[in-house]
Structures are given as structure tokens and as C-alpha cells.
Design a protein around this motif. Structure first.
Motif, mmCIF file in Angstrom:
data_model
loop_
_atom_site.group_PDB
_atom_site.id
_atom_site.type_symbol
_atom_site.label_atom_id
_atom_site.label_comp_id
_atom_site.label_asym_id
_atom_site.label_seq_id
_atom_site.Cartn_x
_atom_site.Cartn_y
_atom_site.Cartn_z
ATOM 1 N N PRO A 15 -20.327 -4.412 1.766
ATOM 2 C CA PRO A 15 -19.959 -5.653 1.952
ATOM 3 C C PRO A 15 -18.318 -5.508 1.426
ATOM 4 N N ASN A 16 -17.555 -6.171 2.376
ATOM 5 C CA ASN A 16 -16.182 -6.517 1.852
ATOM 6 C C ASN A 16 -15.259 -5.261 1.647
ATOM 7 N N SER A 17 -15.745 -4.083 2.223
ATOM 8 C CA SER A 17 -14.962 -3.001 2.177
ATOM 9 C C SER A 17 -13.764 -2.592 3.097
ATOM 10 N N GLY A 18 -13.967 -3.305 4.034
ATOM 11 C CA GLY A 18 -13.049 -3.319 5.358
ATOM 12 C C GLY A 18 -13.568 -2.865 6.480
ATOM 13 N N LYS A 19 -15.050 -2.678 6.586
ATOM 14 C CA LYS A 19 -15.529 -2.097 7.737
ATOM 15 C C LYS A 19 -15.016 -2.688 9.172
ATOM 16 N N THR A 20 -15.088 -4.239 9.149
ATOM 17 C CA THR A 20 -14.773 -5.088 10.416
ATOM 18 C C THR A 20 -13.352 -4.959 10.643
ATOM 19 N N THR A 21 -12.500 -4.864 9.506
ATOM 20 C CA THR A 21 -11.159 -4.770 9.863
ATOM 21 C C THR A 21 -10.842 -3.307 10.652
ATOM 22 N N ILE A 22 -11.291 -2.272 9.865
ATOM 23 C CA ILE A 22 -11.281 -1.152 10.846
ATOM 24 C C ILE A 22 -12.031 -1.019 12.127
ATOM 25 N N LYS A 32 -14.496 -11.215 13.251
ATOM 26 C CA LYS A 32 -14.309 -11.957 12.091
ATOM 27 C C LYS A 32 -14.254 -11.213 10.790
ATOM 28 N N VAL A 33 -13.123 -11.196 10.243
ATOM 29 C CA VAL A 33 -13.055 -10.496 8.827
ATOM 30 C C VAL A 33 -12.960 -11.512 7.722
ATOM 31 N N GLY A 34 -13.397 -11.156 6.600
ATOM 32 C CA GLY A 34 -13.476 -12.261 5.464
ATOM 33 C C GLY A 34 -13.556 -11.644 4.274
ATOM 34 N N ASN A 35 -12.833 -12.059 3.243
ATOM 35 C CA ASN A 35 -13.250 -11.613 2.075
ATOM 36 C C ASN A 35 -14.485 -12.028 1.351
ATOM 37 N N LEU A 118 -11.649 6.440 2.506
ATOM 38 C CA LEU A 118 -11.336 5.864 1.236
ATOM 39 C C LEU A 118 -10.307 4.657 1.715
ATOM 40 N N ASN A 119 -10.996 3.344 1.916
ATOM 41 C CA ASN A 119 -10.090 2.495 2.388
ATOM 42 C C ASN A 119 -9.694 1.762 1.200
ATOM 43 N N MET A 120 -8.832 0.474 1.468
ATOM 44 C CA MET A 120 -8.012 0.032 0.149
ATOM 45 C C MET A 120 -7.379 0.958 -0.437
ATOM 46 N N ALA A 121 -6.793 1.701 -0.156
ATOM 47 C CA ALA A 121 -6.080 2.998 -0.847
ATOM 48 C C ALA A 121 -4.688 2.188 -1.288
ATOM 49 N N ASP A 122 -4.325 1.099 -0.601
ATOM 50 C CA ASP A 122 -3.273 0.366 -1.227
ATOM 51 C C ASP A 122 -3.527 -0.314 -2.578
ATOM 52 N N ILE A 123 -4.741 -0.734 -2.732
ATOM 53 C CA ILE A 123 -5.176 -1.561 -3.879
ATOM 54 C C ILE A 123 -5.345 -0.299 -4.917
ATOM 55 N N ALA A 124 -6.080 0.622 -4.776
ATOM 56 C CA ALA A 124 -5.914 1.570 -5.619
ATOM 57 C C ALA A 124 -5.001 2.062 -6.260
ATOM 58 N N THR A 147 -7.475 5.496 4.031
ATOM 59 C CA THR A 147 -7.011 4.442 5.016
ATOM 60 C C THR A 147 -6.616 3.356 4.346
ATOM 61 N N VAL A 148 -5.827 2.625 5.107
ATOM 62 C CA VAL A 148 -5.522 1.113 4.662
ATOM 63 C C VAL A 148 -5.676 0.419 5.858
ATOM 64 N N GLY A 149 -6.897 -0.329 5.851
ATOM 65 C CA GLY A 149 -7.454 -0.982 7.018
ATOM 66 C C GLY A 149 -6.629 -2.145 7.507
ATOM 67 N N ASN A 150 -6.014 -2.803 6.658
ATOM 68 C CA ASN A 150 -5.378 -4.078 7.291
ATOM 69 C C ASN A 150 -3.788 -3.683 7.678
ATOM 70 N N LYS A 151 -3.525 -2.523 7.365
ATOM 71 C CA LYS A 151 -2.168 -2.040 7.986
ATOM 72 C C LYS A 151 -2.331 -0.895 8.934
ATOM 73 N N TYR A 502 -8.912 -11.389 -5.500
ATOM 74 C CA TYR A 502 -7.867 -11.986 -4.674
ATOM 75 C C TYR A 502 -7.301 -11.125 -3.941
ATOM 76 N N ARG A 503 -6.975 -11.492 -2.836
ATOM 77 C CA ARG A 503 -6.166 -11.122 -1.880
ATOM 78 C C ARG A 503 -4.995 -11.868 -1.047
ATOM 79 N N VAL A 504 -3.973 -11.505 -1.248
ATOM 80 C CA VAL A 504 -3.061 -12.340 -0.563
ATOM 81 C C VAL A 504 -3.345 -12.209 1.189
HETATM 82 P P1 GDP Z 1 -16.345 -5.733 5.687
HETATM 83 O O1 GDP Z 1 -17.236 -6.737 4.912
HETATM 84 O O2 GDP Z 1 -16.581 -4.628 5.175
HETATM 85 O O3 GDP Z 1 -16.483 -5.998 7.249
HETATM 86 O O4 GDP Z 1 -14.874 -6.094 5.281
HETATM 87 P P2 GDP Z 1 -13.585 -7.075 6.163
HETATM 88 O O5 GDP Z 1 -13.064 -6.120 7.167
HETATM 89 O O6 GDP Z 1 -14.079 -8.375 6.695
HETATM 90 O O7 GDP Z 1 -12.484 -6.873 5.249
HETATM 91 C C1 GDP Z 1 -12.465 -7.836 3.868
HETATM 92 C C2 GDP Z 1 -11.057 -8.190 3.380
HETATM 93 O O8 GDP Z 1 -10.388 -6.891 3.052
HETATM 94 C C3 GDP Z 1 -10.477 -8.710 4.464
HETATM 95 O O9 GDP Z 1 -9.835 -9.884 3.809
HETATM 96 C C4 GDP Z 1 -9.321 -7.498 4.935
HETATM 97 O O10 GDP Z 1 -8.286 -8.173 5.332
HETATM 98 C C5 GDP Z 1 -9.018 -6.710 3.701
HETATM 99 N N1 GDP Z 1 -8.914 -5.448 3.978
HETATM 100 C C6 GDP Z 1 -9.436 -4.429 4.868
HETATM 101 N N2 GDP Z 1 -8.930 -3.163 4.457
HETATM 102 C C7 GDP Z 1 -7.959 -3.407 3.704
HETATM 103 C C8 GDP Z 1 -6.959 -2.504 2.917
HETATM 104 O O11 GDP Z 1 -7.028 -1.388 3.165
HETATM 105 N N3 GDP Z 1 -6.105 -2.807 1.898
HETATM 106 C C9 GDP Z 1 -6.303 -4.307 1.732
HETATM 107 N N4 GDP Z 1 -5.379 -4.559 0.699
HETATM 108 N N5 GDP Z 1 -7.234 -5.280 2.190
HETATM 109 C C10 GDP Z 1 -7.916 -4.790 3.276
#
Ligand code: GDP
Ligand code: MG
Length: 687
Positions: A15-22, A32-35, A118-124, A147-151, A502-504
Motif C-alpha cells: 500500500p502507498n508505494s505509488g501504484k495508482t499514481t503510476i 484516486k491516489v492517497g497517502n 524502484l519508485n519514490m526514487a526521489d525520496i530515497a 521511477t518517480v511516480g508523481n513526476k 509526510y509528503r508535500v
Molecule cells: P498506492 O497505494 O500504491 O496506489 O499509492 P498511490 O499511488 O496512492 O501514492 C501514494 C502517495 O505517494 C501519493 O501521495 C503520491 O502522490 C505519492 N507518490 C507516488 N509516487 C511517488 C514518487 O515517486 N515520489 C514521491 N515523492 N511521491 C510519490
């Protein structure tokens, strides 16, 4: 297998790894995406054409493992097992590699073609964590892409790799699987051999994997295996039981526990090889924020403050655009009044459709603001904290904080909220949460509060509305407590609430989020609310009692209409609550959708002509309604039976007519009793 150009790609991961974003990036969809965990409950599919292939992308619900505990985990696993997608992309949160690898290793075991993103590469990077992707890829024999999903970075690359993997031959290389402890490995081989000898062609799962699952005593696999493999299956299961007993005795521990340990051991070995960390910065920022926001004493008041601020904002900021829309609606209707020749259709148009829909559409800005705030809570990661904060309170009713997330979603709309209870493992917890969720005041009820509180409580309206929401929460907790000790006895399942960093929030994601939910409101305008307005108008205009005069002035005598008769019939029920026949009628029509309460009031009170924009307010004031009876009505609206869509969802999710009926009767009785106390109590106190 894949020489045609269709490829099915499943997106899996924690959960929350960025699947839906990708998923959204690839398909252009707007899921819907959500943190916070538990957002994607059902799998979603999207089709796109890319690089000369037709790709079917499936967004699976998040899972931590393939040992299914909750419905979402079962959904995800069944898809992988039963529908064998060509490629599974495991979306990994690189800032949390260790935890992600647990699931990843299980995909390796299933033997499907898997690829790591390897998502969230930016945070890593921010955390100064370096991952040696090449080494990881080599160690596990899996392609790895950053990958960086949100970019939207690395996504094309990811797809190319996925296609390459799908097109690669399926000849098996010597794979680096997890090696379990010696005795476990022996047991696995033994069971695997039995399966291959006796039940080889009867099951479509890989034999080693089946052996592992049987050894772990996985209920679902065991059941399916017994079903498909008949008596041979029974024998093997019997044999496994003996092996398990032996191992338990030998290790003084159930074999699945040893196996979990082995997996983690293997994973920490990999981590040592591929990851260089200086765990700093980001984690610390989150931790520092949490020191305040989840603080034992001040965390809770801050939470209440945020909710309070949300409703203040919804009400006060929303008042401006609301005024504009109100004027627009008034202008439209007085304009039409002048140009359209008098007829029954004119009456339908102005006093039915425009009065009804107009009275609801003015709340659109409020709804937008409310959903924007909720989106903000979700995307920053605060939502998960509220569940954490509520954990103690929720334990009072024998639920854990996780149940609070569906309840919070109920502030938006009860329908998805009830669906979100699927994240709960225990059936009893689910039913309990479903029963108390309708007390969470949904956004459709907001317009009613705004009209009534705005009319009768003026500058204190925001506080009144806030108190109503609190009352809803309070009653859901009290009801939960009662149900837990009577109808749904049981203990709360142990659970650790996970706190994502927390994420901006990204403006784009906030907007999508807000819009996704708000557009439901608009859709309902054109559907159930339109139809409701027409029916209400019809019942109030007939039997024919309109007086046509030359210049056509609207003179329906509603009291003589069907509506009037029904309303009068209802008055014994609602009189003790201080609600007059018009109010009673609007409450009854609100069964179809709560917004209709307002549109019904709009139609019923439009008899004096909708020529000024405060028509409804003035009509309400001069109708004999008092602040006390308005409060009583709001309490009733908060608590009484859920709308039709919610009831349908309750029926679907509990799969029980009994619970559905119970929910309807219970909520309506509570509503009546509470409103009775408010009204009669208030009168005794002299309000
Ligand atoms: P899911 O639960 O796996 O479907 O995750 P979501 O797609 O809902 O994403 C969870 C949160 O992570 C959202 O707030 C996204 O905007 C954020 N997010 C997704 N990918 C990245 C990424 O590569 N870097 C960062 N910083 N945030 C991301
Ligand atoms: Mg998701």
C-alpha cells in the motif's frame, strides 16, 4: 504465448508505494491516489496502445504479502494466481526497500515474470539512500527500473522493460529463491514431490509454491487444492499435517513463523548487498512533525482543531461563491418567469426543476472546499495519523484505528466508505464498522445544515455544523460500544497502524482528488436530484389546483395537493420533533439522496415565487420554524436512515438482509429519539 500483441501487466506492491499514481501515468486515468493505506480496494483496469502493443494494465490493491488476511490481499493474490498476467510490475518504495522486498520475494516464489520498479526514487535520494539496482537485478535475476511516480519519470522505460520481459522466453533459469532452514527445505521438497507424483496435472499452481503454502497452512490454497486434487489432495494435506506437527515440535514454533524469519533473513542479506544508507533528513522531518501531531496530549486537540477549521472554512469561504450562484439561479428563474408563457410546463420548469436543482447546486463550492480539505489530509499523510490518534478511542469500542479510515471517508460519501471496510481483516469488525459508518455525516447532508444553520444560527453556523459532525462521531462510538458487547462480541484483531512519511502534496493530485469526488455531486444533480425535484413538484402540483390568471402567477395550494396530504399524514410522527409537514416531507424524499431534502424544501417553499435569492431562507423563517426545531431537524438528518445508494452498498458488503434492515431501523430510531430529546429538552429549558 505472447506472440499476439496483447500484454497484460499487473501493478502490485505495498500500500502507498505509488501504484495508482503510476497506473494513472500510464493509462491517463484518474484513479484516486492517497497517502495512506487502503485507498485502492478493488482492482482497476486500463487499456492503452504503446510501442506497438496493446497493453492491459491492472492496478491491484496494495498488499504486504501474498498470505491473504484481508479481502484486498485476496483480490491481489487471486488475480496473480488465477489470471496469470504476462508480467507483474512490483512497485517498490525505495525509501523502504526492506519492507517492500518481502512481497517481492513472494512473487519470485510464485514463478511469474516479475519486474521491479524502484519508485519514490526521489525520496530515497533525499534520504541519501543509494540502491545498487544492477546488483539487485543480478542477485534476484529480475529487471529493475528506477521511477518517480508523481513526476512521471522512468515510466516509459518501465513499460519497455515490461514488454521485453513479456516477450522473453519462459525457459527457466536457475533461480535464486529463498533458501529456508534445512528442515523446512526438506519438508518442502517432500510435499512438492508428493504433489508432483499424485496431483501434478490437477492444479495450475507451481508445485514448489503449492508445497510452501500447504506447509504454511494457507487456508485458501488448502481448500482449493483439496477441491481440485480430490482424494490425492486430501492425502497430501493429511501428510502435510503430520509434517507440520513434526516441525512444530522440532522448532517449538509453527513452521510458518520459521519461514517468515527465513525470508526476512534472506532479505536483510540482500539489503546489505545492495543498499547504502545514511538514514537521515526525510525520516527525521516526518518524525519531528509526528512528535507534535501525534503527541499523547496535544495531538488530539490539534486533530479536532483541523476538523473544526475545515468546517469553518467550508462554511465561511463557501459563502461567497454560493451567493453568486444563488443570484444566478434567481436571475435565471425570474428571467424565465418573464419570457415563458404561462402553462403547466412553465410551472414544472421554474418551480420544479429550477427551484429544486437550483437549491442544491448552490452548495457546489462548499462541497469543493470540503473535498479539497479531505484531499489535503490524505495526500500529506495526515489521514493515517488521525487513524493513529483515534486508535485509543476506537479500542474503547473494540475496533482498532484502521476502522477509522473508512469512517473518515464517510465524511465525503458513505458509499465508498462502506466499501473501504474491506481493508479490515475480521468479518465482525467489518460489519461493526459498516453499521456505525452512516453516522459519519456525508457531504450530501452538508447543504441541509448550511441552509438551516445559516438561516437560524447566522454567525454561529460553522460551530453548529461542527458540533453535528462531532455528535455523529460520538454516536457512532457509543453505538459501536453497544454492538460490540451485544450483537458482535469479539476481540479486536492486533494491528499496527502504519504511518507513511509526510509528503508535500502536489496541487495536481489534490485537484484530481477533489474533482473526482465532487463530480459525483454534479452527476447526482442531473440524475437522482433532477428526478426527485420533478416527482416532488408533480406531487405538489396535483391534483390540479393551480389557478391560472392572465399574467400567470403561481398559485399552487400545496396543502391540497398529494404532497400536502402525505405531509399531513406524517405529522403525528414528526410533530414531537418540532418538524412541520413540509419538513417531514423533505425528510421522506431525502431517502433517495440526502440533497433532495433541500431541493424538496426549495420546491415546497417556492410558492411565493422565487424572485429573490434569499427566497428559501425567508420562507423558512416565516414558516414558523425556530432555531430549536431547525436544530432538531438537523440532528434527525444527521442520524436517520442512510440514502438509497448507501443502503444498497450495505446490502452488498454485508451480504445480509438482516444487517441491512437492522441498520435502517436502528439509525432511524436513534434519529427520532435524539431529535425528540433535542426539541423537547430545548423547550423545557426555554429555548
Ligand atoms: P498506492 O497505494 O500504491 O496506489 O499509492 P498511490 O499511488 O496512492 O501514492 C501514494 C502517495 O505517494 C501519493 O501521495 C503520491 O502522490 C505519492 N507518490 C507516488 N509516487 C511517488 C514518487 O515517486 N515520489 C514521491 N515523492 N511521491 C510519490
Ligand atoms: Mg492505490
Amino acid at each position: 504465448m505472447t506472440d499476439n500483441k496483447n500484454i497484460t501487466i499487473a501493478l502490485a506492491g505495498n500500500p502507498n508505494s505509488g501504484k495508482t499514481t503510476i497506473f494513472n501515468n500510464i493509462t491517463g486515468a484518474r484513479q484516486k491516489v492517497g497517502n495512506w493505506p487502503g485507498v485502492t480496494v478493488e482492482k482497476k483496469e486500463g487499456l492503452i496502445n504503446k510501442f506497438g502493443y496493446e497493453l492491459k494494465i491492472v492496478d491491484l490493491p496494495g498488499t504486504y504479502s501474498l498470505t491473504p488476511f484481508s479481502i484486498e490481499e485476496i483480490v491481489a493474490r487471486d488475480f496473480v494466481l488465477e489470471e496469470s498476467p504476462d508480467v507483474i510490475i512490483d512497485i517498490i518504495d525505495s525509501s523502504n526497500l526492506e519492507r517492500s522486498l518481502y512481497l517481492a520475494m513472494q512473487f519470485r516464489e510464485i514463478d511469474s515474470k516479475v519486474l521491479f520498479a524502484l519508485n519514490m526514487a526521489d525520496i530515497a535520494r533525499l534520504q541519501e539512500t543509494k540502491i545498487d539496482a544492477q546488483k539487485l537485478s543480478k542477485l534476484l535475476d529480475v529487471p529493475v527500473v528506477f521511477t518517480v511516480g508523481n513526476k512521471n519519470e522512468g515510466i516509459d522505460n518501465l513499460l519497455k522493460e515490461a514488454i521485453k520481459l513479456a516477450e522473453s522466453g519462459s525457459e527457466k533459469k536457475e533461480k535464486r529463491n529463498i533458501k529456508y532452514s534445512k528442515d523446512i527445505e526438506n519438508a518442502i521438497s517432500k510435499i512438492q514431490k508428493l504433489i508432483e507424483e499424485k496431483a501434478k496435472n490437477k492444479i495450475n499452481y507451481k508445485s514448489r509454491w503449492t508445497a510452501i503454502k500447504l506447509l504454511e497452512d494457507d487456508k485458501i490454497v488448502k481448500e482449493r487444492f483439496a477441491q481440485k486434487a480430490g482424494t490425492a489432495g486430501e492425502e497430501i494435506i493429511e501428510e502435510t499435517r503430520a509434517i507440520r506437527a513434526y516441525l512444530s515440535n522440532h522448532f517449538n514454533e509453527d513452521p510458518e513463523i520459521i519461514m517468515t524469519d527465513d525470508r526476512y533473513g534472506f532479505i536483510s542479506g540482500i539489503i546489505k548487498e545492495v543498499q547504502i544508507t545514511s538514514p537521515k533528513k526525510r525520516v527525521d522531518i516526518s518524525r519531528n512533525i509526528d512528535l507534535v501531531l501525534t503527541h499523547k496530549f496535544i495531538g488530539f486537540p490539534i486533530f479536532i482543531f483541523f476538523i473544526w477549521a475545515m468546517f469553518q472554512l467550508t462554511f465561511s469561504l463557501g459563502a461567497y461563491p454560493m451567493g453568486w450562484i444563488e443570484s444566478g439561479v434567481a436571475m435565471l428563474s425570474s428571467g424565465l418567469e418573464r419570457v415563458v408563457p404561462g402553462s403547466i410546463l412553465k410551472d414544472l420548469l421554474i418551480n420544479g426543476i429550477i427551484a429544486g436543482m437550483g437549491s442544491v447546486i448552490v452548495f457546489f463550492p462548499n462541497i469543493l472546499i470540503l473535498f479539497f480539505c479531505i484531499a489535503l489530509f490524505e495526500d500529506t499523510g495526515y489521514m493515517a495519523r488521525t487513524a493513529f490518534l483515534m486508535d485509543k478511542v476506537m479500542h474503547l469500542i473494540g475496533l482498532h484505528g484502521k476502522s477509522f479510515i473508512p469512517m473518515l471517508m464517510g465524511f465525503g460519501c458513505n458509499v465508498p466508505a462502506i466499501m473501504a471496510t474491506r481493508t479490515l481483516e475480521s468479518e465482525k469488525d467489518r460489519i461493526l464498522t459498516i453499521l456505525i459508518t452512516p453516522f459519519m455525516s456525508c457531504s450530501a447532508r452538508l447543504p441541509i445544515y448550511i441552509v438551516l444553520a445559516g438561516t437560524f444560527f447566522a454567525e454561529r453556523a460553522g460551530n453548529v455544523i461542527f458540533s453535528l459532525y462531532l455528535l455523529g462521531i460520538l454516536l457512532s462510538i457509543v453505538s459501536g460500544r453497544v454492538f460490540r458487547s451485544t450483537l458482535l462480541k469479539g476481540d479486536d484483531a492486533p494491528f499496527v497502524m502504519e504511518l507513511p512519511p509526510y509528503r508535500v502534496p502536489m496541487l495536481k493530485s489534490l485537484t484530481i482528488h477533489m474533482w473526482d469526488r465532487s463530480k459525483m455531486f454534479l452527476r447526482r444533480m442531473g440524475g437522482v436530484i433532477l428526478i426527485g425535484s420533478i416527482i416532488v413538484w408533480f406531487l405538489s402540483a396535483f391534483p390540479q389546483n393551480i389557478n391560472y390568471s392572465e399574467d400567470y402567477s403561481h398559485k399552487i395550494d400545496i396543502e391540497k395537493s398529494y404532497m400536502g396530504k402525505i405531509g399531513k399524514g406524517l405529522s403525528p410522527v414528526f410533530e414531537p420533533l418540532g418538524i412541520d409537514w413540509r419538513g417531514s416531507l423533505s425528510l421522506v424524499t431525502g431517502f433517495f439522496a440526502k440533497e433532495i431534502v433541500v431541493s424538496t424544501l426549495g420546491v415546497l417553499y417556492s410558492t411565493k415565487g422565487p424572485d429573490n435569492k434569499d427566497a428559501l431562507k425567508n420562507a423558512l423563517r416565516s414558516s414558523g420554524m425556530t432555531p430549536l426545531s431547525a436544530l432538531s431537524m438537523m440532528v434527525f438528518v444527521l442520524l436517520y436512515l442512510p440514502c438509497l445508494a448507501t443502503i444498497t452498498m450495505i446490502k452488498k458488503e454485508t451480504a445480509s438482509f438482516k444487517w441491512t434492515a437492522f441498520s435502517i431501523i436502528y439509525s432511524t430510531s436513534i434519529a427520532w429519539i435524539m431529535a425528540f430529546f433535542v426539541y423537547q429538552g430545548g423547550r423545557i429549558l426555554g429555548f
